[in-house]
Design a protein around this motif. Sequence first.
Motif: not given
Ligand SMILES: [Zn+2]
Length: 310
Positions: A30-31, A93, A97, A135, A224
């Motif tokens: 993610d991210d 995503h 965020h 999250f 991540h």
């Molecule tokens: Zn995230």
Amino acid sequence: MNRTVLAALPALLLLAPSCLLAQAVAFTFDDGPHLRETPLLTPSQRNRALLETLARNGVRAALFVTLGNGADRPEGLRLARDWGEAGHVLGNHTVSHLDLNAQTTTLARYRAEILACEAVICSLPGFRPWFRFTFLREGNTEEKRDGMRTFLRERGMRNAHVTLDTSDWRLNEALEKALKASPRADLAPFRQAYRDHLRQRAEAYRDLSRRLLGRDIPQILLLHHNLINALFLEDAIGLFQEMGWEIVDPEIALGDFVYTLEPQRPAPGQSLLLSIARSLGHRPKEWERLVDDGDAEIEWLRKRGVLAPE
Ligand SMILES: [Zn+2]
């Protein structure tokens, strides 16, 4: 071979695949792609390290793009494209965020960020209409939860759930802090903490799946796009192989029936397995380490003196 055994053979063959199947896991990140500066590696070196480790091990993964972390700039978009060109899945995503559970985040704003991210990544190779909640929070009200479920359904998007949630981000924060304080800090204790953390979570979520569903599921692992994975992803892959787990394509994992479930508790989120458990009214104490942000490993690092006390 006698007649009885021959007669039983078709049944045995039908049973065999499920008996022989190993516990499976799919890798998701993610991210990313993240353009922030970190010690040791530049953003493109981190991206390359992740992709090279995945390629070396024949692992197809998914990257969930947070547009504002880099893909909204040409150099970041290039890094996202590298994932698609390497055969990995690209999912959504959001842009900033933002947290859907925050009182100040409206459903309309959250949806707008999803559409804005999609508008950029939809033309990249590997794009799938998969959404990963930021999250892993699906809304603090029923209106948000159900509103998002309707929105995703109407847009033909999938909730790309996580079952094997980790706190790699917390260990990454600790690692970066130690390297900023001392650029030649020994990486070995961080590698050990990372391995211990992943093993503990993997075993605990496997146990939870067996207790809730009566079977192993193809777990979806959350990591991540960060420094700790750029440095130690080979260890993560090796760890699952040592445990006898098969690493599978995220598309295969998401095909399991469990990923169609929609827990009914007011605010689902975190691991889908925890969400299902809570919807069913379970809250055993031994699950505390599944939601503790890697406290045990951080404490272990402090005791070894490689992290300053807070
Ligand atoms: Zn995230």
